[in-house]
Design an enzyme around this catalytic site. Structure first.
Site, PDB file in Angstrom:
ATOM      1  N   SER A 146       0.879  -1.172   0.000  1.00  0.00           N
ATOM      2  CA  SER A 146       0.000   0.000   0.000  1.00  0.00           C
ATOM      3  C   SER A 146       0.909   1.212   0.000  1.00  0.00           C
ATOM      4  O   SER A 146       2.110   1.101   0.311  1.00  0.00           O
ATOM      5  CB  SER A 146      -0.845  -0.027   1.283  1.00  0.00           C
ATOM      6  OG  SER A 146      -1.433   1.232   1.521  1.00  0.00           O
ATOM      7  N   TYR A 159      -1.926  -1.649  10.494  1.00  0.00           N
ATOM      8  CA  TYR A 159      -1.926  -1.751   9.031  1.00  0.00           C
ATOM      9  C   TYR A 159      -0.616  -1.188   8.467  1.00  0.00           C
ATOM     10  O   TYR A 159       0.037  -1.827   7.639  1.00  0.00           O
ATOM     11  CB  TYR A 159      -3.130  -0.964   8.494  1.00  0.00           C
ATOM     12  CG  TYR A 159      -3.395  -1.093   7.007  1.00  0.00           C
ATOM     13  CD1 TYR A 159      -4.137  -2.155   6.499  1.00  0.00           C
ATOM     14  CD2 TYR A 159      -2.934  -0.132   6.106  1.00  0.00           C
ATOM     15  CE1 TYR A 159      -4.410  -2.255   5.142  1.00  0.00           C
ATOM     16  CE2 TYR A 159      -3.199  -0.224   4.754  1.00  0.00           C
ATOM     17  CZ  TYR A 159      -3.934  -1.291   4.270  1.00  0.00           C
ATOM     18  OH  TYR A 159      -4.209  -1.392   2.928  1.00  0.00           O
TER      19      TYR A 159
HETATM   20  P1  NAD Z   1     -11.748  -6.157  -0.005  1.00  0.00           P
HETATM   21  O1  NAD Z   1     -12.343  -6.050   1.339  1.00  0.00           O
HETATM   22  O2  NAD Z   1     -12.554  -5.766  -1.196  1.00  0.00           O
HETATM   23  O3  NAD Z   1     -11.191  -7.632  -0.265  1.00  0.00           O
HETATM   24  C1  NAD Z   1     -10.418  -8.296   0.692  1.00  0.00           C
HETATM   25  C2  NAD Z   1     -10.687  -9.788   0.566  1.00  0.00           C
HETATM   26  O4  NAD Z   1      -9.802 -10.458   1.492  1.00  0.00           O
HETATM   27  C3  NAD Z   1     -12.120 -10.178   0.946  1.00  0.00           C
HETATM   28  O5  NAD Z   1     -12.694 -10.981  -0.077  1.00  0.00           O
HETATM   29  C4  NAD Z   1     -11.954 -10.953   2.246  1.00  0.00           C
HETATM   30  O6  NAD Z   1     -12.892 -12.002   2.397  1.00  0.00           O
HETATM   31  C5  NAD Z   1     -10.544 -11.503   2.084  1.00  0.00           C
HETATM   32  N1  NAD Z   1      -9.943 -11.884   3.361  1.00  0.00           N
HETATM   33  C6  NAD Z   1      -9.979 -11.211   4.537  1.00  0.00           C
HETATM   34  N2  NAD Z   1      -9.359 -11.915   5.493  1.00  0.00           N
HETATM   35  C7  NAD Z   1      -8.913 -13.059   4.920  1.00  0.00           C
HETATM   36  C8  NAD Z   1      -8.199 -14.199   5.384  1.00  0.00           C
HETATM   37  N3  NAD Z   1      -7.832 -14.298   6.672  1.00  0.00           N
HETATM   38  N4  NAD Z   1      -7.904 -15.189   4.513  1.00  0.00           N
HETATM   39  C9  NAD Z   1      -8.299 -15.095   3.228  1.00  0.00           C
HETATM   40  N5  NAD Z   1      -8.987 -14.055   2.720  1.00  0.00           N
HETATM   41  C10 NAD Z   1      -9.294 -13.053   3.562  1.00  0.00           C
HETATM   42  O7  NAD Z   1     -10.407  -5.265   0.072  1.00  0.00           O
HETATM   43  P2  NAD Z   1      -9.403  -4.717  -1.054  1.00  0.00           P
HETATM   44  O8  NAD Z   1      -9.436  -3.242  -0.956  1.00  0.00           O
HETATM   45  O9  NAD Z   1      -9.578  -5.394  -2.337  1.00  0.00           O
HETATM   46  O10 NAD Z   1      -8.013  -5.162  -0.380  1.00  0.00           O
HETATM   47  C11 NAD Z   1      -7.160  -6.139  -0.915  1.00  0.00           C
HETATM   48  C12 NAD Z   1      -5.736  -5.820  -0.486  1.00  0.00           C
HETATM   49  O11 NAD Z   1      -5.353  -4.560  -1.029  1.00  0.00           O
HETATM   50  C13 NAD Z   1      -5.526  -5.730   1.020  1.00  0.00           C
HETATM   51  O12 NAD Z   1      -4.290  -6.325   1.374  1.00  0.00           O
HETATM   52  C14 NAD Z   1      -5.477  -4.235   1.244  1.00  0.00           C
HETATM   53  O13 NAD Z   1      -4.734  -3.908   2.404  1.00  0.00           O
HETATM   54  C15 NAD Z   1      -4.783  -3.786  -0.015  1.00  0.00           C
HETATM   55  N6  NAD Z   1      -4.922  -2.374  -0.339  1.00  0.00           N
HETATM   56  C16 NAD Z   1      -6.165  -1.850  -0.532  1.00  0.00           C
HETATM   57  C17 NAD Z   1      -6.271  -0.503  -0.843  1.00  0.00           C
HETATM   58  C18 NAD Z   1      -7.595   0.141  -1.055  1.00  0.00           C
HETATM   59  O14 NAD Z   1      -7.643   1.380  -1.087  1.00  0.00           O
HETATM   60  N7  NAD Z   1      -8.678  -0.593  -1.249  1.00  0.00           N
HETATM   61  C19 NAD Z   1      -5.126   0.289  -0.954  1.00  0.00           C
HETATM   62  C20 NAD Z   1      -3.881  -0.293  -0.761  1.00  0.00           C
HETATM   63  C21 NAD Z   1      -3.798  -1.644  -0.450  1.00  0.00           C
END
Ligand code: NAD
Length: 264
Positions: A146, A159
């Site tokens: 991130s 985080y």
């Molecule tokens: P999201 O909530 O849409 O998807 C996350 C998925 O991870 C969900 O389907 C959830 O069921 C799954 N998950 C949660 N805990 C789990 C576990 N213990 N085992 C397996 N699966 C699990 O979120 P997103 O925004 O798509 O995030 C995905 C990644 O991207 C994360 O690592 C997040 O930190 C990172 N990220 C997101 C953003 C953002 O702005 N959305 C920015 C930077 C990084």
């Protein structure tokens, strides 16, 4: 949409693939010719996302997998080998967010955050390396970092800590894996409108005493060059570029995709 990058004949496992960024990466990999295991705590969601890929002509299966559970991670990787004959690409993406000041975090909450982001990355890395080394055909491991792998924000200490740690893990694994043709890189997105982000907007508004609109303008997009959210497609295209990169030159790096919020 594969942007010209092809992954024909490869097999990938993407964690957190039932939703948001992980699902978009799985779809992009499949569109580029890769067979994909969509692994998620939400097994039915992973299954539905895999079915959509198959309906579009791709190769995919969904598996229920908690990235913090050693046995479930091993079983998920075994499912990839059984279905697709091996593993070439791993995207360690599953994640959650919790927003509160350090003094309010319980130890259990801290451990849960570190467990999903960092223990999960370790378990997937170990499962991948054992199989990639045994097969002797190299591989690619991508970690979902991130901008918080590079910078801090208030109210996100676990985080930010976990996302910084992934950069260290990726560098260490790049060194160890290099001689065996295993590349690692970290993708560092800015804010992307997924359930993870949409859920934190009201909480940030409450905690900072500002409106939800102000959260978007004065926190999430404040330092971007154009006031635009990064999209799941932007992140998926970055993953595809890194996964399809043809040599071992690009390893141990973090690639920031954030509309200029963070510049290296
Ligand atoms: P999201 O909530 O849409 O998807 C996350 C998925 O991870 C969900 O389907 C959830 O069921 C799954 N998950 C949660 N805990 C789990 C576990 N213990 N085992 C397996 N699966 C699990 O979120 P997103 O925004 O798509 O995030 C995905 C990644 O991207 C994360 O690592 C997040 O930190 C990172 N990220 C997101 C953003 C953002 O702005 N959305 C920015 C930077 C990084």
């Amino acid at each position: 949409m594969s942007g010209g990058h092809r992954l024909d004949g490869k097999a990938a496992l993407v964690t957190g693939a039932a939703s948001g960024i992980g699902r978009a990466i799985a779809e992009a990999c499949a569109a580029a010719g890769c067979a994909v295991v969509l692994a998620d705590l939400n097994g039915p969601g992973a299954g539905e996302a895999a079915s959509a890929i198959v309906a579009a002509g791709g190769r995919a299966i969904g598996v229920a997998m908690d990235v913090t559970d050693e046995q479930q991670v091993e079983a998920g990787f075994d499912a990839c080998t059984t279905a697709f004959g091996g593993i070439d690409i791993v995207v360690s993406n599953a994640g959650i967010q919790m927003v509160k000041p350090v003094q309010e975090f319980t130890f259990d909450e801290w451990r849960r955050m570190i467990g999903i982001h960092l223990d999960g990355a370790f378990l997937c890395t170990r499962a991948a390396l054992r199989r990639m080394y045994a097969a002797g055909r190299g591989g690619c491991i991508l970690y979902m970092g991130s901008v918080h792998s590079k910078e801090a924000s208030a109210l996100k200490a676990p985080y930010v800590s976990a996302k910084h740690a992934l950069v260290g893990l990726a560098k260490a694994v790049a060194k160890e894996g290099g001689p065996q043709g295993v590349r690692t890189n970290v993708i560092c997105p800015g804010f992307v409108k997924t359930p993870l982000v949409l859920a934190q907007i009201p909480e940030l508004a409450r905690r900072h005493g500002i409106s939800e609109d102000e959260v978007v303008r004065t926190i999430m997009l404040k330092d971007t060059v154009d006031n635009v959210f990064t999209t799941v497609e932007d992140v998926a295209q970055t993953a595809l570029f890194l996964a399809a990169f043809p040599t071992d030159a690009l390893t141990g790096q973090s690639v920031v995709v954030s509309h200029g919020w963070h510049m290296e």
